[in-house]
Enzyme design. Structure first.
Site, PDB file in Angstrom:
ATOM      1  N   CYS A   2     -21.362 125.229 -16.630  1.00 51.50           N
ATOM      2  CA  CYS A   2     -21.107 123.791 -16.724  1.00 51.50           C
ATOM      3  C   CYS A   2     -21.300 123.114 -15.360  1.00 51.50           C
ATOM      4  O   CYS A   2     -20.560 123.385 -14.418  1.00 51.50           O
ATOM      5  CB  CYS A   2     -19.679 123.581 -17.247  1.00 51.50           C
ATOM      6  SG  CYS A   2     -19.066 121.897 -17.127  1.00 51.50           S
ATOM      7  N   CYS A  27     -18.293 121.179 -14.038  1.00 52.73           N
ATOM      8  CA  CYS A  27     -17.264 122.146 -13.622  1.00 52.73           C
ATOM      9  C   CYS A  27     -17.582 122.681 -12.224  1.00 52.73           C
ATOM     10  O   CYS A  27     -16.683 122.819 -11.389  1.00 52.73           O
ATOM     11  CB  CYS A  27     -17.193 123.324 -14.599  1.00 52.73           C
ATOM     12  SG  CYS A  27     -16.748 122.874 -16.288  1.00 52.73           S
TER      13      CYS A  27
END
Length: 167
Positions: free
Chosen positions: A88, A91
């Site tokens: 991600c 993230c």
């Protein structure tokens, strides 16, 4: 900042964020640090942000099996739990920002990371539908849940709320 009060039990959270990931990655994209095993952090060296699993969560933060409808915090200091995935992008961008504030609050607030791909049970318990999702846990009361790649200011705002409540 997108905030939601964490709800337990049968209430469903429908969470959407433009700066969050919702798709699943293939296993070739997943190159994570070793996860904690048997309720202990993965590495013996001092980590500012500890990678944790369900056993560690139940033993040290929140035992969702013993208290499935009420959040009962087991920690000694306020805590931050970052739900993330290695694939991600938002993230990966949020991680260094949380590491930086973890240095500032070392010994005052505990910081943890949960890889949602390796901890499906925790993802389900906390109703993680989009990542990054960060829980800001005060000593007393209900945690605050945020979504997306938070700015340093948004992180600081949430940390101030849980830290001031602990004083």
């Amino acid at each position: 900042m997108k905030r939601t009060i964490l709800a337990f039990g049968l209430a469903a959270l429908s969470l959407v964020s433009a700066s969050a990931c919702t798709a699943q990655a293939s296993s070739t994209e997943q190159k994570a640090k070793p996860e904690a095993q048997a309720g202990q952090p993965a590495e013996a060296k001092k980590e500012l942000v500890k990678h944790i699993d369900a056993a560690f969560m139940r033993a040290n933060i929140y035992d969702y099996k013993a208290n499935p409808t009420k959040f009962v915090f087991k920690g000694k200091r306020p805590a931050v739990v970052d739900f993330y995935a290695t694939w991600c992008g938002p993230c990966r961008s949020l991680g260094p920002k949380l590491e930086a504030v973890a240095k500032k609050y070392e010994g005052k607030i505990d910081f943890y990371k949960v890889d949602v791909d390796k901890n499906a049970e925790l993802s389900q318990i906390f109703r993680v539908q989009s990542i990054p999702m960060v829980l800001f846990i005060p000593m007393e009361g209900i945690p605050t849940q945020t979504l997306g790649n938070l700015s340093p200011e948004e992180i600081q705002q949430s940390l101030d709320l849980i830290y001031k409540a602990a004083k």
